[in-house]
Design a protein around this motif. Structure first.
Motif, PDB file in Angstrom:
ATOM      1  N   LEU A 507      30.090  52.746  37.766  1.00  0.00           N
ATOM      2  CA  LEU A 507      29.792  53.956  37.432  1.00  0.00           C
ATOM      3  C   LEU A 507      28.828  54.158  36.432  1.00  0.00           C
ATOM      4  N   THR A 508      27.861  55.179  36.402  1.00  0.00           N
ATOM      5  CA  THR A 508      27.046  55.370  35.464  1.00  0.00           C
ATOM      6  C   THR A 508      27.325  56.456  34.593  1.00  0.00           C
ATOM      7  N   ASP A 509      26.984  57.513  34.894  1.00  0.00           N
ATOM      8  CA  ASP A 509      27.462  58.778  34.420  1.00  0.00           C
ATOM      9  C   ASP A 509      28.251  59.955  35.156  1.00  0.00           C
ATOM     10  N   GLY A 510      28.334  59.557  36.334  1.00  0.00           N
ATOM     11  CA  GLY A 510      29.015  60.441  37.301  1.00  0.00           C
ATOM     12  C   GLY A 510      30.107  59.845  37.799  1.00  0.00           C
ATOM     13  N   TYR A 511      30.861  60.622  38.384  1.00  0.00           N
ATOM     14  CA  TYR A 511      32.371  60.228  39.107  1.00  0.00           C
ATOM     15  C   TYR A 511      32.656  61.080  40.134  1.00  0.00           C
ATOM     16  N   LEU A 512      33.384  60.332  41.056  1.00  0.00           N
ATOM     17  CA  LEU A 512      34.067  60.966  42.467  1.00  0.00           C
ATOM     18  C   LEU A 512      35.510  60.986  42.407  1.00  0.00           C
ATOM     19  N   ALA A 513      35.891  62.086  42.774  1.00  0.00           N
ATOM     20  CA  ALA A 513      37.403  62.074  42.828  1.00  0.00           C
ATOM     21  C   ALA A 513      38.319  60.750  43.383  1.00  0.00           C
ATOM     22  N   GLY A 514      39.158  60.230  42.602  1.00  0.00           N
ATOM     23  CA  GLY A 514      39.782  59.140  43.326  1.00  0.00           C
ATOM     24  C   GLY A 514      39.209  57.988  43.219  1.00  0.00           C
ATOM     25  N   LEU A 515      38.059  57.800  42.562  1.00  0.00           N
ATOM     26  CA  LEU A 515      37.328  56.451  42.584  1.00  0.00           C
ATOM     27  C   LEU A 515      37.749  55.580  41.761  1.00  0.00           C
ATOM     28  N   GLY A 516      38.248  55.797  40.740  1.00  0.00           N
ATOM     29  CA  GLY A 516      38.972  55.102  39.601  1.00  0.00           C
ATOM     30  C   GLY A 516      40.253  54.145  40.188  1.00  0.00           C
ATOM     31  N   LEU A 517      41.044  54.925  41.041  1.00  0.00           N
ATOM     32  CA  LEU A 517      42.105  54.058  41.875  1.00  0.00           C
ATOM     33  C   LEU A 517      41.466  53.193  42.699  1.00  0.00           C
ATOM     34  N   THR A 518      40.312  53.623  43.337  1.00  0.00           N
ATOM     35  CA  THR A 518      39.506  52.445  44.298  1.00  0.00           C
ATOM     36  C   THR A 518      39.095  51.161  43.628  1.00  0.00           C
ATOM     37  N   ILE A 519      38.538  51.461  42.502  1.00  0.00           N
ATOM     38  CA  ILE A 519      37.743  50.305  41.592  1.00  0.00           C
ATOM     39  C   ILE A 519      39.175  49.485  41.059  1.00  0.00           C
ATOM     40  N   GLY A 520      40.323  50.110  40.656  1.00  0.00           N
ATOM     41  CA  GLY A 520      41.191  49.427  40.022  1.00  0.00           C
ATOM     42  C   GLY A 520      42.073  48.631  41.217  1.00  0.00           C
ATOM     43  N   THR A 521      42.270  49.180  42.150  1.00  0.00           N
ATOM     44  CA  THR A 521      42.878  48.515  43.334  1.00  0.00           C
ATOM     45  C   THR A 521      41.983  47.303  43.944  1.00  0.00           C
ATOM     46  N   VAL A 522      40.790  47.497  44.324  1.00  0.00           N
ATOM     47  CA  VAL A 522      40.056  46.553  44.907  1.00  0.00           C
ATOM     48  C   VAL A 522      39.816  45.245  43.943  1.00  0.00           C
ATOM     49  N   PHE A 523      39.564  45.797  42.631  1.00  0.00           N
ATOM     50  CA  PHE A 523      39.180  44.569  41.429  1.00  0.00           C
ATOM     51  C   PHE A 523      40.488  44.119  40.956  1.00  0.00           C
ATOM     52  N   GLY A 524      41.598  44.752  41.142  1.00  0.00           N
ATOM     53  CA  GLY A 524      42.706  44.106  40.689  1.00  0.00           C
ATOM     54  C   GLY A 524      43.099  43.065  41.657  1.00  0.00           C
ATOM     55  N   ARG A 525      42.917  43.298  43.031  1.00  0.00           N
ATOM     56  CA  ARG A 525      43.176  42.411  43.946  1.00  0.00           C
ATOM     57  C   ARG A 525      42.377  40.866  43.991  1.00  0.00           C
ATOM     58  N   ILE A 526      41.155  41.397  43.689  1.00  0.00           N
ATOM     59  CA  ILE A 526      40.308  40.353  43.477  1.00  0.00           C
ATOM     60  C   ILE A 526      40.585  39.415  42.250  1.00  0.00           C
ATOM     61  N   ALA A 527      40.706  40.059  40.893  1.00  0.00           N
ATOM     62  CA  ALA A 527      41.113  39.350  39.756  1.00  0.00           C
ATOM     63  C   ALA A 527      42.289  38.596  39.827  1.00  0.00           C
ATOM     64  N   GLY A 528      43.330  39.302  40.534  1.00  0.00           N
ATOM     65  CA  GLY A 528      44.777  38.421  40.779  1.00  0.00           C
ATOM     66  C   GLY A 528      44.566  37.356  41.485  1.00  0.00           C
ATOM     67  N   HIS A 529      43.654  37.510  42.764  1.00  0.00           N
ATOM     68  CA  HIS A 529      43.613  36.206  43.381  1.00  0.00           C
ATOM     69  C   HIS A 529      42.771  35.121  42.954  1.00  0.00           C
ATOM     70  N   GLU A 530      41.804  35.386  42.193  1.00  0.00           N
ATOM     71  CA  GLU A 530      40.693  34.507  41.481  1.00  0.00           C
ATOM     72  C   GLU A 530      41.736  33.889  40.386  1.00  0.00           C
ATOM     73  N   ALA A 531      42.511  34.565  39.494  1.00  0.00           N
ATOM     74  CA  ALA A 531      43.186  34.104  38.586  1.00  0.00           C
ATOM     75  C   ALA A 531      44.282  33.042  38.870  1.00  0.00           C
ATOM     76  N   SER A 532      44.735  33.484  40.383  1.00  0.00           N
ATOM     77  CA  SER A 532      45.613  32.293  40.935  1.00  0.00           C
ATOM     78  C   SER A 532      45.159  31.114  41.266  1.00  0.00           C
ATOM     79  N   GLN A 533      43.845  31.420  41.758  1.00  0.00           N
ATOM     80  CA  GLN A 533      43.075  30.144  42.066  1.00  0.00           C
ATOM     81  C   GLN A 533      42.831  29.249  41.147  1.00  0.00           C
ATOM     82  N   VAL A 534      42.695  29.804  39.967  1.00  0.00           N
ATOM     83  CA  VAL A 534      42.264  28.845  38.519  1.00  0.00           C
ATOM     84  C   VAL A 534      43.730  28.262  38.352  1.00  0.00           C
ATOM     85  N   ALA A 535      44.742  28.889  38.462  1.00  0.00           N
ATOM     86  CA  ALA A 535      46.333  28.328  38.104  1.00  0.00           C
ATOM     87  C   ALA A 535      46.779  27.301  39.067  1.00  0.00           C
ATOM     88  N   ASP A 536      45.872  26.886  40.285  1.00  0.00           N
ATOM     89  CA  ASP A 536      46.225  25.717  40.903  1.00  0.00           C
ATOM     90  C   ASP A 536      46.330  24.693  40.268  1.00  0.00           C
TER      91      ASP A 536
END
Length: 536
Positions: A507-536
């Protein structure tokens, strides 16, 4: 003394506004004065002493002591993954890592009854879908969502990461389905979100409470009142989270950490760096715990920033709202149904520039740039009942001069503004804000390019407006694996980010309704997966 709202239990001081004497019908009660956070400029800001709501998961624990035992347990052995934060992105990351067999500790700064940060105030997620179902009609393809994102503000900050958020949004909803999230049909009056946004049953508090249950069942260790004081690195590699508790510091070692603890919107001194004294008039819609302390520490450690320092998701909220944590109920959706004037009684922006879900998040910044950071939305009787019922009652009067006097505006100026606006309107057709109708004013500056109807049916109603900040955009830069980047552009080892703390990558200086949940869910899954890979 103001009466406490029936819907909320965070009884903070109401924000000052010129219509203070008109608040006899409001439902707030002062319960206490807000104290400072513990850390210098970057962590300064108010902290709450709230009571307990009926829909919260547990009574308020005694500060400090209730958090000590689980925190010391968390510090007793190294973890595979530590997640800093307690909202949607943090929970998704923690669940993802735990389901991969990793030991996970989640550190939430708030007490249990106020857990989940800004997620408590959400209600839907914007997502791609290729077919209709009983919760979302029609289709909403990836290219359309990306085009919608590009149309607000200056578009996506980093298009490659925005396309990940867009492209994986349908997958995120499927993940929510798999984890038992319940859905509901769009609420009436949501102004065109039915096709683009999926509504979770019960809103953000219900979603967060469900995720906490899922996390516990997956073995995630939950620690509340865990305010992170430091992150310790060795050779650009994460080693330890330091948590402050009752004057002590507790070190928690882990193989990887995900920071998902929001921006710095609750830190008024930090906002003043970019907005000056105007920031004192802002209302923070969400949690007072998003003070930016972890973000500040990451910047001190050499993390690269991404996003506009003055950028934020900010909307128009009722100026009579509490200073902190008023949530979605303080939002006003009446702006496109009439006109908006500043304290000088003059219009200053196009109230009909675009459909409301694309436009509503621009009004916080517009009001922030007006004298005194105050404005007033004015509608006539023909619009009564057309928009979502606000939390606070309107200020009404039978004539425009009387309305102006009630608002402490110049009567002649306000009447002249409305008369001029009406003279440039010729629209009398039925109003439908779900689509652009191109019924515009003629030869008027600023114009109203859609839904331009004269205000000529008394009595008139007004709502005082302040900028209501949801979250700030400046955060840490990440790559497609959600790794936090150094100022040199290389990733830190074992250090990931998700949610609002990295939303400036999209996001720059605009926003779409509901996009915060989109960003959090998508990158939360990515971050959780990648962090678990490091923990191998």
């Amino acid at each position: 003394m103001w009466r406490r709202p029936l819907l909320y239990t965070a009884p903070y001081r109401t924000n000052s506004c010129p219509t203070l004497h008109l608040r006899a019908q409001t439902v707030w009660e002062v319960h206490g004065i807000i104290g400072p956070f513990a850390r210098q400029l970057r962590t300064a800001g108010p902290a709450a002493d709230p009571t307990v709501a009926e829909d919260t998961p547990a009574p308020a624990p005694a500060p400090g002591d209730a958090a000590r035992v689980p925190l010391l347990q968390a510090a007793s052995a190294p973890w595979d993954v530590v997640v800093v934060g307690g909202g949607n992105a943090a929970l998704v990351a923690a669940i993802t890592a735990a389901e991969r067999g990793r030991s996970v500790a989640l550190l939430e700064a708030a007490p249990r009854h106020l857990r989940a940060g800004n997620t408590r105030h959400t209600r839907n997620i914007r997502c791609v879908h290729t077919e209709s179902d009983r919760f979302m009609p029609g289709t909403y393809l990836a290219e359309e969502l990306f085009a919608d994102l590009a149309s607000v503000g200056r578009g996506a900050t980093r298009p490659e990461l925005a396309r990940i958020a867009v492209g994986r949004s349908a997958e995120a909803v499927a993940w929510m389905d798999q984890h038992g999230v319940s859905w509901q049909r769009p609420l009436r009056g949501t102004l065109g979100l039915a096709r683009t946004n999926r509504f979770f049953l019960g809103g953000g508090t219900a979603l967060a409470n469900h995720y906490y249950t899922v996390a516990q069942r997956a073995g995630v260790n939950l620690v509340y009142e865990a305010r992170v004081a430091d992150l310790e690195l060795e050779d650009a590699s994460f080693v330890t989270v330091v948590v402050a508790l009752g004057g002590e510091e507790v070190r928690i070692r882990a193989r990887a950490v995900v920071v998902a603890c929001g921006g710095f919107e609750a830190n008024l001194p930090w906002l003043r760096r970019y907005w000056g004294a105007a920031a004192d008039q802002y209302i923070v819609r969400g949690t007072p715990h998003n003070d930016g302390a972890v973000l500040a520490r990451l910047l001190d450690l050499g993390a690269a920033t991404c996003g506009d320092a003055r950028g934020f998701h900010a909307i128009a909220v009722d100026a009579r709202s509490p200073k902190f944590d008023g949530g979605i109920a303080t939002r006003l959706d009446c702006l496109p149904f009439g006109i908006v004037v500043n304290r000088e009684g003059r219009r200053f922006s196009d109230e009909g520039a675009d459909i409301w879900p694309k436009r509503y998040a621009s009004w916080g910044g517009l009001i922030a740039r007006q004298p005194g950071q105050i404005a007033y939305a004015i509608v006539d009787a023909s619009m009564t009942g057309r928009f979502i019922q606000p939390l606070y009652p309107p200020i009404t009067a039978g004539t425009l001069p009387d309305l102006a006097r009630a608002l402490e505006l110049d009567p002649d100026t306000l009447e002249r503004t409305v008369t001029e606006f009406n003279a440039h309107c010729d629209g009398r057709s039925p109003l439908d804000l779900s689509q652009l109708d191109h019924v515009a004013t003629s030869d008027l500056d600023p114009p109203k390019t859609n839904w331009a109807r004269p205000l000529d049916h008394p009595p008139y109603s007004a709502f005082p407006l302040r900028p209501g900040i949801t979250f700030t955009f400046m955060g840490v830069a990440i790559n497609e694996r959600a790794q936090i980047l150094t100022q040199a552009g290389s990733p830190f080892a074992r250090l990931f980010a998700a949610g609002e703390i990295m939303a400036g990558n999209v996001l720059t200086d605009g926003y779409l309704a509901g996009l915060g949940l989109t960003i959090g869910t998508v990158f939360g899954r990515i971050a959780g997966h990648e962090a678990s890979q490091v923990a191998d």
